[in-house]
Enzyme design. Sequence first.
Site, PDB file in Angstrom:
ATOM      1  N   SER A   1       0.826  -1.212   0.000  1.00 23.16           N
ATOM      2  CA  SER A   1       0.000   0.000   0.000  1.00 23.16           C
ATOM      3  C   SER A   1       0.856   1.256   0.000  1.00 23.16           C
ATOM      4  O   SER A   1       0.335   2.348  -0.199  1.00 23.16           O
ATOM      5  CB  SER A   1      -0.861   0.053   1.264  1.00 23.16           C
ATOM      6  OG  SER A   1      -1.641  -1.080   1.391  1.00 23.16           O
TER       7      SER A   1
ATOM      8  N   HIS B   1      -1.240  -2.593  -7.119  1.00 25.93           N
ATOM      9  CA  HIS B   1      -1.948  -2.274  -5.882  1.00 25.93           C
ATOM     10  C   HIS B   1      -3.454  -2.415  -6.072  1.00 25.93           C
ATOM     11  O   HIS B   1      -4.114  -1.519  -6.595  1.00 25.93           O
ATOM     12  CB  HIS B   1      -1.561  -0.846  -5.436  1.00 25.93           C
ATOM     13  CG  HIS B   1      -2.158  -0.460  -4.129  1.00 25.93           C
ATOM     14  ND1 HIS B   1      -2.568   0.827  -3.834  1.00 25.93           N
ATOM     15  CD2 HIS B   1      -2.430  -1.187  -3.028  1.00 25.93           C
ATOM     16  CE1 HIS B   1      -3.060   0.854  -2.610  1.00 25.93           C
ATOM     17  NE2 HIS B   1      -2.982  -0.350  -2.105  1.00 25.93           N
TER      18      HIS B   1
ATOM     19  N   GLU C   1      -3.922   0.313  -8.903  1.00 23.82           N
ATOM     20  CA  GLU C   1      -2.840   1.264  -9.174  1.00 23.82           C
ATOM     21  C   GLU C   1      -1.620   0.474  -9.643  1.00 23.82           C
ATOM     22  O   GLU C   1      -1.249  -0.510  -9.003  1.00 23.82           O
ATOM     23  CB  GLU C   1      -2.446   2.016  -7.892  1.00 23.82           C
ATOM     24  CG  GLU C   1      -3.373   3.148  -7.526  1.00 23.82           C
ATOM     25  CD  GLU C   1      -2.892   3.880  -6.265  1.00 23.82           C
ATOM     26  OE1 GLU C   1      -2.752   5.100  -6.327  1.00 23.82           O
ATOM     27  OE2 GLU C   1      -2.672   3.231  -5.232  1.00 23.82           O
TER      28      GLU C   1
ATOM     29  N   ASN D   1      -3.774   6.064  -1.289  1.00 24.25           N
ATOM     30  CA  ASN D   1      -3.499   6.143   0.151  1.00 24.25           C
ATOM     31  C   ASN D   1      -2.857   7.465   0.567  1.00 24.25           C
ATOM     32  O   ASN D   1      -2.968   7.861   1.730  1.00 24.25           O
ATOM     33  CB  ASN D   1      -2.645   4.960   0.592  1.00 24.25           C
ATOM     34  CG  ASN D   1      -3.493   3.716   0.720  1.00 24.25           C
ATOM     35  OD1 ASN D   1      -4.649   3.797   1.130  1.00 24.25           O
ATOM     36  ND2 ASN D   1      -2.947   2.579   0.349  1.00 24.25           N
TER      37      ASN D   1
HETATM   38  P1  NAD Z   1      -3.571  -9.485   6.179  1.00 23.68           P
HETATM   39  O1  NAD Z   1      -3.022  -9.285   7.529  1.00 23.68           O
HETATM   40  O2  NAD Z   1      -5.033  -9.788   6.011  1.00 23.68           O
HETATM   41  O3  NAD Z   1      -2.784 -10.674   5.413  1.00 23.68           O
HETATM   42  C1  NAD Z   1      -1.401 -10.761   5.339  1.00 23.68           C
HETATM   43  C2  NAD Z   1      -1.045 -12.228   5.192  1.00 23.68           C
HETATM   44  O4  NAD Z   1       0.363 -12.323   4.913  1.00 23.68           O
HETATM   45  C3  NAD Z   1      -1.300 -13.037   6.480  1.00 23.68           C
HETATM   46  O5  NAD Z   1      -2.143 -14.137   6.184  1.00 23.68           O
HETATM   47  C4  NAD Z   1       0.084 -13.456   6.903  1.00 23.68           C
HETATM   48  O6  NAD Z   1       0.131 -14.727   7.518  1.00 23.68           O
HETATM   49  C5  NAD Z   1       0.815 -13.479   5.552  1.00 23.68           C
HETATM   50  N1  NAD Z   1       2.267 -13.473   5.679  1.00 23.68           N
HETATM   51  C6  NAD Z   1       3.044 -12.799   6.562  1.00 23.68           C
HETATM   52  N2  NAD Z   1       4.352 -13.127   6.388  1.00 23.68           N
HETATM   53  C7  NAD Z   1       4.395 -14.025   5.369  1.00 23.68           C
HETATM   54  C8  NAD Z   1       5.437 -14.759   4.742  1.00 23.68           C
HETATM   55  N3  NAD Z   1       6.698 -14.625   5.131  1.00 23.68           N
HETATM   56  N4  NAD Z   1       5.120 -15.613   3.744  1.00 23.68           N
HETATM   57  C9  NAD Z   1       3.836 -15.773   3.344  1.00 23.68           C
HETATM   58  N5  NAD Z   1       2.798 -15.111   3.903  1.00 23.68           N
HETATM   59  C10 NAD Z   1       3.065 -14.252   4.907  1.00 23.68           C
HETATM   60  O7  NAD Z   1      -3.157  -8.193   5.341  1.00 23.68           O
HETATM   61  P2  NAD Z   1      -3.819  -7.624   3.992  1.00 23.68           P
HETATM   62  O8  NAD Z   1      -4.816  -6.593   4.328  1.00 23.68           O
HETATM   63  O9  NAD Z   1      -4.204  -8.783   3.112  1.00 23.68           O
HETATM   64  O10 NAD Z   1      -2.554  -6.861   3.366  1.00 23.68           O
HETATM   65  C11 NAD Z   1      -1.587  -7.523   2.593  1.00 23.68           C
HETATM   66  C12 NAD Z   1      -0.854  -6.518   1.722  1.00 23.68           C
HETATM   67  O11 NAD Z   1      -1.798  -5.842   0.894  1.00 23.68           O
HETATM   68  C13 NAD Z   1      -0.109  -5.430   2.488  1.00 23.68           C
HETATM   69  O12 NAD Z   1       1.063  -5.098   1.786  1.00 23.68           O
HETATM   70  C14 NAD Z   1      -1.108  -4.283   2.476  1.00 23.68           C
HETATM   71  O13 NAD Z   1      -0.490  -3.026   2.619  1.00 23.68           O
HETATM   72  C15 NAD Z   1      -1.697  -4.440   1.096  1.00 23.68           C
HETATM   73  N6  NAD Z   1      -3.013  -3.838   0.889  1.00 23.68           N
HETATM   74  C16 NAD Z   1      -3.970  -3.883   1.865  1.00 23.68           C
HETATM   75  C17 NAD Z   1      -5.214  -3.306   1.636  1.00 23.68           C
HETATM   76  C18 NAD Z   1      -6.301  -3.343   2.689  1.00 23.68           C
HETATM   77  O14 NAD Z   1      -7.295  -2.616   2.553  1.00 23.68           O
HETATM   78  N7  NAD Z   1      -6.206  -4.173   3.696  1.00 23.68           N
HETATM   79  C19 NAD Z   1      -5.496  -2.694   0.403  1.00 23.68           C
HETATM   80  C20 NAD Z   1      -4.514  -2.686  -0.576  1.00 23.68           C
HETATM   81  C21 NAD Z   1      -3.271  -3.264  -0.326  1.00 23.68           C
END
Ligand code: NAD
Length: 292
Positions: A120, A141, A153, A191
Amino acid sequence: MTSINKVGVIGAGQMGTGIAHVCALAGLDVVLNDVSEDRIKAGLATVNGNMARQVRRNRITEEQRQKALARIVPAKTFDGFGDCDLVIEAATEKEDVKRKIYVQLCPTLRPDAMIGSNTSSISITRLAAATDRPERFIGIHFMNPVPVMELVELIRGIATDDHTYEATKAFCQHLGKTVAVSEDFPAFIVNRVLMPMINEAIYTLYEGVGNVEAIDIAMRLGANHPMGPLQLADFIGLDTCLSVMQVLHEGLADSKYRPCPLLVKYVEAGWLGRKTQRGFYDYRGEKPVPTR
Ligand code: NAD
């Protein structure tokens, strides 16, 4: 048309499951990885449930759901990633976590495979430098929830080549998404604008200008936002919101991006929003109840 037929997804959380979902429905093969078998299982159950909802709402047929689910293969290690055309990393928003993943991932990939990060906020150029292929690395993104939100994005790092940009753009369009191109600056476009607004809403709560309910009603009915900012923060995940604010604060060195201490406190408490059942609202009962 897309030249990408098989996609690896790392992280089976909110975003990774959504990305696996839309790829599989678009007819692509998917391998889904996370830190443990339980996490992958929970991720697959989420995809299953979300696709079942789409069937109930007549958005997809039962046959499409069955076929799409069969296309998603769980992968405990990166061994199953050797024939992926593209790997999308959607792991926790922490730079050291992502860097460690790339170090393990790269040797298992085909030399021409591309890597996209769903970060993000973190610099694509810096993440790319942790891989063996900065020219085939790009920010992809997606927005949350991925099956519903139309925008993606695309962020080119300094080294991203034209082929990677064109191929990933065609891939996003194949998924039915619309692409907005952002330069590689902290938090990109969405963001950069959205998170300071959410952070300001949390300051408004912190300073007692309004309670959770008043702030969310004010922005829903007063600014015509479909969700209040605190409701949205819970939806995104408060840990992710804090990480984005920290990246803005450090990356742009402007005090206007200082994360609200109340946001820090919620994250320290493990109250991360919907995904942990508690954030600015408590989701453990039938209806969300404000926690302030
Ligand atoms: P989340 O906490 O729901 O999921 C993250 C997952 O990554 C977890 O299941 C965790 O176990 C896993 N993980 C951690 N370390 C790992 C590793 N070494 N190998 C494999 N898996 C691993 O988080 P999310 O909301 O899905 O966010 C994930 C990414 O997407 C982040 O970079 C976040 O910034 C981005 N993002 C989030 C949103 C949002 O609204 N939540 C929107 C766009 C982008």
